[in-house]
Design a protein around this motif. Structure first.
Motif, mmCIF file in Angstrom:
data_model
loop_
_atom_site.group_PDB
_atom_site.id
_atom_site.type_symbol
_atom_site.label_atom_id
_atom_site.label_comp_id
_atom_site.label_asym_id
_atom_site.label_seq_id
_atom_site.Cartn_x
_atom_site.Cartn_y
_atom_site.Cartn_z
ATOM 1 N N TYR A 85 3.728 0.894 11.915
ATOM 2 C CA TYR A 85 3.712 2.350 11.939
ATOM 3 C C TYR A 85 4.448 2.965 10.746
ATOM 4 O O TYR A 85 5.490 2.498 10.329
ATOM 5 C CB TYR A 85 4.352 2.844 13.241
ATOM 6 N N GLY A 86 3.864 4.033 10.199
ATOM 7 C CA GLY A 86 4.521 4.834 9.181
ATOM 8 C C GLY A 86 4.641 4.211 7.804
ATOM 9 O O GLY A 86 5.481 4.622 7.020
ATOM 10 N N VAL A 87 3.792 3.254 7.463
ATOM 11 C CA VAL A 87 3.845 2.619 6.140
ATOM 12 C C VAL A 87 3.125 3.521 5.133
ATOM 13 O O VAL A 87 2.071 4.084 5.419
ATOM 14 C CB VAL A 87 3.202 1.218 6.175
ATOM 15 N N PHE A 88 3.719 3.665 3.934
ATOM 16 C CA PHE A 88 3.148 4.488 2.873
ATOM 17 C C PHE A 88 2.643 3.594 1.749
ATOM 18 O O PHE A 88 3.349 2.688 1.317
ATOM 19 C CB PHE A 88 4.210 5.440 2.298
ATOM 20 N N PHE A 89 1.427 3.878 1.270
ATOM 21 C CA PHE A 89 0.849 3.188 0.120
ATOM 22 C C PHE A 89 0.581 4.225 -0.961
ATOM 23 O O PHE A 89 -0.131 5.193 -0.717
ATOM 24 C CB PHE A 89 -0.477 2.520 0.492
ATOM 25 N N ALA A 90 1.122 4.023 -2.155
ATOM 26 C CA ALA A 90 0.896 4.949 -3.263
ATOM 27 C C ALA A 90 0.389 4.179 -4.471
ATOM 28 O O ALA A 90 1.063 3.285 -4.980
ATOM 29 C CB ALA A 90 2.178 5.694 -3.611
ATOM 30 N N CYS A 91 -0.812 4.529 -4.916
ATOM 31 C CA CYS A 91 -1.421 3.894 -6.087
ATOM 32 C C CYS A 91 -1.183 4.706 -7.351
ATOM 33 O O CYS A 91 -1.613 4.307 -8.428
ATOM 34 C CB CYS A 91 -2.928 3.735 -5.871
ATOM 35 N N HIS A 92 -0.534 5.839 -7.229
ATOM 36 C CA HIS A 92 -0.245 6.668 -8.397
ATOM 37 C C HIS A 92 0.954 7.560 -8.098
ATOM 38 O O HIS A 92 1.362 7.704 -6.950
ATOM 39 C CB HIS A 92 -1.458 7.521 -8.777
ATOM 40 N N GLY A 93 1.498 8.115 -9.143
ATOM 41 C CA GLY A 93 2.608 9.049 -9.019
ATOM 42 C C GLY A 93 2.574 10.009 -10.192
ATOM 43 O O GLY A 93 1.654 9.990 -11.007
ATOM 44 N N ARG A 94 3.595 10.808 -10.319
ATOM 45 C CA ARG A 94 3.657 11.781 -11.406
ATOM 46 C C ARG A 94 3.707 11.056 -12.750
ATOM 47 O O ARG A 94 4.514 10.140 -12.937
ATOM 48 C CB ARG A 94 4.881 12.663 -11.224
ATOM 49 N N ASN A 95 2.868 11.480 -13.665
ATOM 50 C CA ASN A 95 2.782 10.888 -15.008
ATOM 51 C C ASN A 95 2.566 9.376 -14.955
ATOM 52 O O ASN A 95 3.110 8.644 -15.765
ATOM 53 C CB ASN A 95 4.035 11.202 -15.826
ATOM 54 N N GLN A 96 1.789 8.925 -13.999
ATOM 55 C CA GLN A 96 1.543 7.493 -13.827
ATOM 56 C C GLN A 96 0.042 7.260 -13.728
ATOM 57 O O GLN A 96 -0.669 8.029 -13.087
ATOM 58 C CB GLN A 96 2.224 6.991 -12.556
ATOM 59 N N VAL A 97 -0.417 6.190 -14.367
ATOM 60 C CA VAL A 97 -1.826 5.831 -14.231
ATOM 61 C C VAL A 97 -2.077 5.299 -12.828
ATOM 62 O O VAL A 97 -1.153 4.902 -12.127
ATOM 63 C CB VAL A 97 -2.230 4.775 -15.284
ATOM 64 N N HIS A 98 -3.320 5.292 -12.427
ATOM 65 C CA HIS A 98 -3.703 4.780 -11.113
ATOM 66 C C HIS A 98 -3.819 3.269 -11.197
ATOM 67 O O HIS A 98 -4.579 2.746 -12.011
ATOM 68 C CB HIS A 98 -5.020 5.414 -10.672
ATOM 69 N N LEU A 99 -3.060 2.568 -10.359
ATOM 70 C CA LEU A 99 -3.027 1.109 -10.370
ATOM 71 C C LEU A 99 -3.352 0.573 -8.980
ATOM 72 O O LEU A 99 -2.976 1.169 -7.975
ATOM 73 C CB LEU A 99 -1.638 0.616 -10.805
ATOM 74 N N PRO A 100 -4.029 -0.579 -8.900
ATOM 75 C CA PRO A 100 -4.464 -1.097 -7.594
ATOM 76 C C PRO A 100 -3.339 -1.719 -6.771
ATOM 77 O O PRO A 100 -2.346 -2.206 -7.306
ATOM 78 C CB PRO A 100 -5.502 -2.156 -7.975
ATOM 79 N N ILE A 101 -3.539 -1.696 -5.461
ATOM 80 C CA ILE A 101 -2.684 -2.416 -4.511
ATOM 81 C C ILE A 101 -3.594 -3.374 -3.755
ATOM 82 O O ILE A 101 -4.606 -2.945 -3.188
ATOM 83 C CB ILE A 101 -1.985 -1.466 -3.530
ATOM 84 N N THR A 102 -3.235 -4.649 -3.739
ATOM 85 C CA THR A 102 -4.010 -5.659 -3.026
ATOM 86 C C THR A 102 -3.122 -6.315 -1.979
ATOM 87 O O THR A 102 -2.070 -6.857 -2.306
ATOM 88 C CB THR A 102 -4.543 -6.734 -3.996
ATOM 89 N N ILE A 103 -3.558 -6.244 -0.732
ATOM 90 C CA ILE A 103 -2.867 -6.887 0.385
ATOM 91 C C ILE A 103 -3.757 -8.060 0.788
ATOM 92 O O ILE A 103 -4.879 -7.846 1.260
ATOM 93 C CB ILE A 103 -2.685 -5.921 1.579
ATOM 94 N N GLU A 104 -3.290 -9.277 0.591
ATOM 95 C CA GLU A 104 -4.109 -10.441 0.899
ATOM 96 C C GLU A 104 -4.091 -10.752 2.394
ATOM 97 O O GLU A 104 -3.370 -10.113 3.167
ATOM 98 C CB GLU A 104 -3.659 -11.626 0.052
ATOM 99 N N ASP A 105 -4.859 -11.750 2.819
ATOM 100 C CA ASP A 105 -5.036 -12.090 4.236
ATOM 101 C C ASP A 105 -3.719 -12.457 4.923
ATOM 102 O O ASP A 105 -2.859 -13.118 4.338
ATOM 103 C CB ASP A 105 -6.004 -13.267 4.385
ATOM 104 N N GLY A 106 -3.586 -12.036 6.183
ATOM 105 C CA GLY A 106 -2.481 -12.442 7.037
ATOM 106 C C GLY A 106 -1.136 -11.812 6.755
ATOM 107 O O GLY A 106 -0.117 -12.267 7.260
#
Length: 137
Positions: A64-85
């Motif tokens: 519950y309540g987990v935050f995922f951010a792929c970008h921020g202020r003055n930041q390029v968009h970068l991927p987040i990969t969560i693998e299996d398990g």
């Protein structure tokens, strides 16, 4: 017109839906890539600006309540990969701005403790805790 609808679904409807399978369905409708047999807890924030850059593998538990951010202020968009398990404890924050600058990966069967700030890659099978995170094993 699609952007505000996606934002409404991803930030208003899905996080507060009490049924996990409906929550997952709503996130998938928004374009998020979520594997099979996953649990995503209520009140999570999945970055709707980068719905195509967040990939969650099979059999993952995101508390519950987990935050995922792929970008921020003055930041390029970068991927987040969560693998299996992977297990991510409640109220953790996962941000893609890593020291390497090429996105973030949490390896297979890794465990992220509650309230952890994940700002670097986590190897497979590792346990990470703290702000910022430290790999325990």
């Amino acid at each position: 017109m699609v952007k505000p609808i996606r934002k409404f679904i991803a930030q208003v409807l899905a996080p507060y839906c009490p049924l996990n399978w409906v929550r997952i369905l709503l996130y998938r409708i928004c374009g998020f890539k979520i594997g099979k047999h996953c649990f995503i807890g209520m009140r999570c924030y999945l970055d709707d600006m980068c719905y195509d850059m967040l990939k969650i593998g099979n059999n993952c538990i995101i508390s519950y309540g987990v935050f995922f951010a792929c970008h921020g202020r003055n930041q390029v968009h970068l991927p987040i990969t969560i693998e299996d398990g992977v297990y991510i404890g409640m109220r953790s924050s996962v941000i893609s701005k890593t020291p390497e600058g090429n996105g973030l990966t949490i390896g297979e069967d890794a465990v992220i403790g509650a309230c952890t700030l994940v700002n670097k890659n986590i190897p497979a099978g590792a346990t990470a805790v703290g702000v910022p995170c430290k790999v325990m094993r």
